[in-house]
Write a protein that holds these residues in place. Structure first.
Motif, mmCIF file in Angstrom:
data_model
loop_
_atom_site.group_PDB
_atom_site.id
_atom_site.type_symbol
_atom_site.label_atom_id
_atom_site.label_comp_id
_atom_site.label_asym_id
_atom_site.label_seq_id
_atom_site.Cartn_x
_atom_site.Cartn_y
_atom_site.Cartn_z
ATOM 1 N N TYR A 145 0.860 -1.219 -0.129
ATOM 2 C CA TYR A 145 -0.095 -0.023 -0.032
ATOM 3 C C TYR A 145 1.124 1.113 -0.036
ATOM 4 O O TYR A 145 2.087 1.300 0.317
ATOM 5 C CB TYR A 145 -1.031 -0.055 1.273
ATOM 6 C CG TYR A 145 -0.091 -0.078 2.803
ATOM 7 C CD1 TYR A 145 0.229 0.954 3.251
ATOM 8 C CD2 TYR A 145 -0.002 -1.156 3.195
ATOM 9 C CE1 TYR A 145 0.799 1.307 4.238
ATOM 10 C CE2 TYR A 145 0.626 -1.181 4.662
ATOM 11 C CZ TYR A 145 1.090 0.137 5.091
ATOM 12 O OH TYR A 145 1.797 0.007 6.226
ATOM 13 N N SER B 238 -14.270 -6.413 4.695
ATOM 14 C CA SER B 238 -13.194 -5.445 4.015
ATOM 15 C C SER B 238 -12.384 -4.919 5.119
ATOM 16 O O SER B 238 -12.365 -4.902 6.309
ATOM 17 C CB SER B 238 -14.063 -4.185 3.433
ATOM 18 O OG SER B 238 -14.453 -3.544 4.357
ATOM 19 N N SER B 239 -11.198 -4.172 4.775
ATOM 20 C CA SER B 239 -10.369 -3.553 5.540
ATOM 21 C C SER B 239 -11.216 -2.457 6.674
ATOM 22 O O SER B 239 -10.594 -2.153 7.679
ATOM 23 C CB SER B 239 -9.161 -2.713 4.745
ATOM 24 O OG SER B 239 -9.996 -1.825 3.901
ATOM 25 N N LYS B 240 -12.435 -1.831 6.008
ATOM 26 C CA LYS B 240 -12.921 -1.062 7.062
ATOM 27 C C LYS B 240 -13.741 -1.716 8.162
ATOM 28 O O LYS B 240 -13.486 -1.089 9.034
ATOM 29 C CB LYS B 240 -14.246 -0.587 5.908
ATOM 30 C CG LYS B 240 -13.751 0.474 4.836
ATOM 31 C CD LYS B 240 -14.997 1.455 4.662
ATOM 32 C CE LYS B 240 -14.335 2.442 3.666
ATOM 33 N NZ LYS B 240 -14.244 2.719 2.396
ATOM 34 N N ASP C 271 -5.764 2.426 1.037
ATOM 35 C CA ASP C 271 -6.453 1.067 0.236
ATOM 36 C C ASP C 271 -5.086 0.006 0.157
ATOM 37 O O ASP C 271 -4.190 0.503 -0.079
ATOM 38 C CB ASP C 271 -6.785 1.404 -1.357
ATOM 39 C CG ASP C 271 -7.835 2.200 -1.293
ATOM 40 O OD1 ASP C 271 -8.642 2.413 -0.236
ATOM 41 O OD2 ASP C 271 -8.017 2.820 -2.315
ATOM 42 N N GLY C 272 -5.647 -1.044 0.208
ATOM 43 C CA GLY C 272 -4.552 -2.145 0.143
ATOM 44 C C GLY C 272 -3.917 -2.598 1.405
ATOM 45 O O GLY C 272 -3.376 -3.803 1.453
#
Ligand code: TNX
Length: 639
Positions: free
Chosen positions: A389, A456-458, A436-437
């Motif tokens: 990232y 998700s990463s969220k 992101d990533g």
């Protein structure tokens, strides 16, 4: 001067620009096995680089040239591209450069010439000429009734307290009368500056009356007394006689428009001394702000002493060429360092409290954590994580892992010390700009996601922030965070959101039930340039913010007064991010006079605000800035 570097814009489009850089060897010696280092705050596309290779960590770049000798009186040339907006200002160019020889053992300073910009020179725009207003009050009080005559403060004048809540304000008034006007009150004189309780007045509200008999400051809160004193300090006029000041007879009944009026200062990108921080807090009191948001940690520096983890400041508070944290933003050769001890922090908190200002600390997680990660690798680094990232500020190693035990140990310990140190009921945990990533190729993050059914990463970010929120609640504190704190939908509506992207985003949070502070970058970011001339310092990614735009920031324009969503908007905050704020003069230049415009957006009712009227008050107010040696940006060219 033996070495010089020039940077030229070769071509530019909306989101793509190409540059040529020329390093001149003006010495009479060949450079052998050399490297070039420079600082620029844009990300250089590595594949676009010619005649060598570039390595970039944040704003710190190291170039290894293709040919290892640069002969005396010859030059080296390279080209490179960025895929972001064109550079418009000199402060966008190289900030510093250095030539290294013999594996870095010999360092040669390089003179950096101003970037040759592609855009034509743009004239600085001019403000309309106005007459300076006598009653130069900023922010404008909400009800003013000016009367005939003056009251004279004399060597016999005395401050009298009829309210214990007024004690701090009275001390501040006394200190400021002396420092601004060299006026000393008399401890056994005639009681003509009277602080009196008025329980009918709300938080922050005050009434200030000046008549032939003296001056009365009334409030129902400690903050109200400070605001009344701030107004009085702007009303006084000097006279020919020593220790004698003139105050016009007047009655002012005033109250704040928004209950939260704040300013954020970034002390991580560049460290600001305790003295400088206090100076700013004192200015904030003059303009009736009531919150100071202290951005204490970021990728480029950890500035708060944490007793349990001395490494955070031993390692994380210093940047230099051979250190864990490499140079960023300004000089390459000097070490940049500094942090606040817990004792100093306590001093700042009480200095602010004496001026009606609450200090909200920010510990920025999980992004913007490079300094902490470098200081405590054994706790914070996920060595199995193969994720690729790049953060907005071009780091690939600045995010805490929500799947490491060490992260929680770190966080709980730090937040516990912070909560003990700061009386503020709110603690800011950042939460902005996680790239992101992140985390996608971390085995332990994958396990955590599977355990909880996250997608998700969220979700992972929310997982960590929810933990922080609960921990803070257990310590009796309310968590506050940047807009992204609600990503992943895991924190409770008790979290206060500081919205920086747009008003639309703020309203979206408010309609979900969050309380919101407005800090839109397009209007309130004091690191944005103030005009279009290339020698204006600053950045312009959100906008260029001339004084007029700052003044015209009118929140919630499209929202009817009756709309209940307004109740969720607690107030406004402006911010000084400090990538380019390296010294006091630069700070003053970026802050003043735009802070006075911001103060009015925070304090004065919509119906009372008028641009030309503000300008004439500002003109009348400038001498008071001069008295404080504030190096503000001259609003009018030929003052
Ligand atoms: C955005 S606004 C940031 C900061 C930078 C600033 C520069 C926000 C929450 N993050 O990290 O310093 O832009 O203008």
């Amino acid at each position: 001067m033996s070495y010089r570097i020039d940077l030229t814009v070769l071509s530019e489009q909306k989101q793509f620009c190409r540059f040529g850089a020329t390093l001149h060897n003006l010495s009479d010696q060949d450079l052998i096995n050399w490297k070039l280092q420079f600082i620029i705050d844009r990300y250089i596309l590595p594949d676009s680089f010619t005649n060598g290779d570039i390595e970039q960590i944040g704003s710190f770049c190291t170039v290894t040239p293709e040919v290892s000798t640069l002969k005396a009186n010859q030059h080296y040339y390279c080209e490179f591209s960025i895929n972001t907006a064109p550079l418009r200002y000199y402060t966008d160019g190289f900030k510093d450069a250095l030539v290294l020889e013999c594996d870095g053992e010999i360092k040669h300073p390089v003179v950096v010439t101003p970037i040759a910009l592609a855009s034509p020179y743009r004239e600085r725009s001019e403000l309309p000429e106005v007459e300076a207003c006598q009653l130069a009050l900023v922010p404008k009080p909400n009800k003013v009734d000016l009367q005939e005559g003056h009251y004279l403060l004399s060597p016999n004048s005395q401050i009298t307290l009829q309210s214990i809540r007024a004690e701090k304000a009275a001390t501040w008034l006394q200190v400021e009368l002396e420092s601004l006007y060299d006026f000393k009150t008399n401890p056994i004189g005639h009681s003509d500056m009277l602080f009196r309780d008025n329980p009918t007045l709300d938080e922050g509200e005050y009434i200030l009356t000046v008549s032939g008999n003296g001056i009365r400051l009334e409030a129902g809160s400690a903050a109200g007394f400070v605001h009344a004193s701030a107004t009085l300090l702007q009303l006084v006029e000097v006279t020919e006689q020593s220790n004698t000041l003139k105050v016009p007879c007047i009655r002012i009944a005033d109250r704040p428009r928004f209950r939260y009026r704040g300013m954020m200062l970034d002390c991580a990108r560049h460290f600001h001394s305790v003295e400088r921080v206090k100076r700013l807090i004192n200015h904030l009191a003059h303009y009736k702000f009531n919150h100071f948001h202290w951005h204490l940690t970021d990728d480029e520096g950890w500035r708060i002493e944490i007793k349990a983890f001395p490494e955070l400041t031993e390692i994380g508070a210093r940047r230099g060429v051979d250190m864990e944290l490499v140079p960023q933003f300004s000089t390459l050769n000097d070490v940049h360092e500094g942090y606040y001890s817990q004792d100093e922090i306590r001093q700042v908190i009480s200095f602010a409290a004496e001026r009606g200002i609450t200090v909200i600390p920010e510990i920025d997680i999980p992004g913007h954590c490079r300094a902490a990660l470098k200081a405590l690798p054994h706790l914070l680094q996920d060595t199995q994580d193969q994720s690729q990232y790049r953060s907005i500020q071009h780091y690939n190693d600045n995010v805490l892992s929500p799947a490491l035990e060490g992260t929680y140990q770190f966080l709980d310990t730090v937040l516990t010390e912070v909560a003990e140190l700061f009386p503020s009921p709110w603690i800011h945990i950042g939460a902005d700009e996680v790239p992101d990533g992140v985390w996608v190729n971390s085995p332990s993050c994958k396990v955590l996601m599977a355990q909880h059914g996250y997608h998700s990463s969220k979700d992972l970010q929310g997982h960590l922030l929810r933990h922080a929120e609960k921990h803070l609640q257990a310590l009796g504190k309310r968590m506050v965070g940047w807009e992204e704190a609600q990503h992943g939908n895991k924190v409770s509506k008790d979290t206060v959101i500081y919205s920086w992207l747009s008003e639309e985003a703020a309203l979206n949070c408010a309609s979900q039930g969050f309380d919101v502070i407005l800090q839109p970058a397009q209007y309130t970011y004091l690191d944005m340039t103030q005009d279009y001339s290339p020698d204006e310092p600053g950045v312009d990614w959100a906008s260029t913010i001339p004084l007029e735009s700052a003044y015209h920031y009118e929140p919630l324009k499209a929202i009817p007064d009756s709309d209940p969503i307004r109740k969720r908007i607690l107030g406004i905050q402006c911010a000084l991010w400090c990538e380019i704020i390296t010294h006091q003069k630069r700070m003053d230049y970026m802050v003043f006079p735009r802070l006075t415009a911001m103060a009015e957006a925070c304090w004065t009712d919509k119906s009372q605000r008028d641009w030309t009227d503000y300008l004439s008050r500002l003109k009348g107010h400038l001498p008071l800035l001069d008295r404080q040696s504030i190096k503000y940006r001259q609003p009018w060219k030929n003052k």
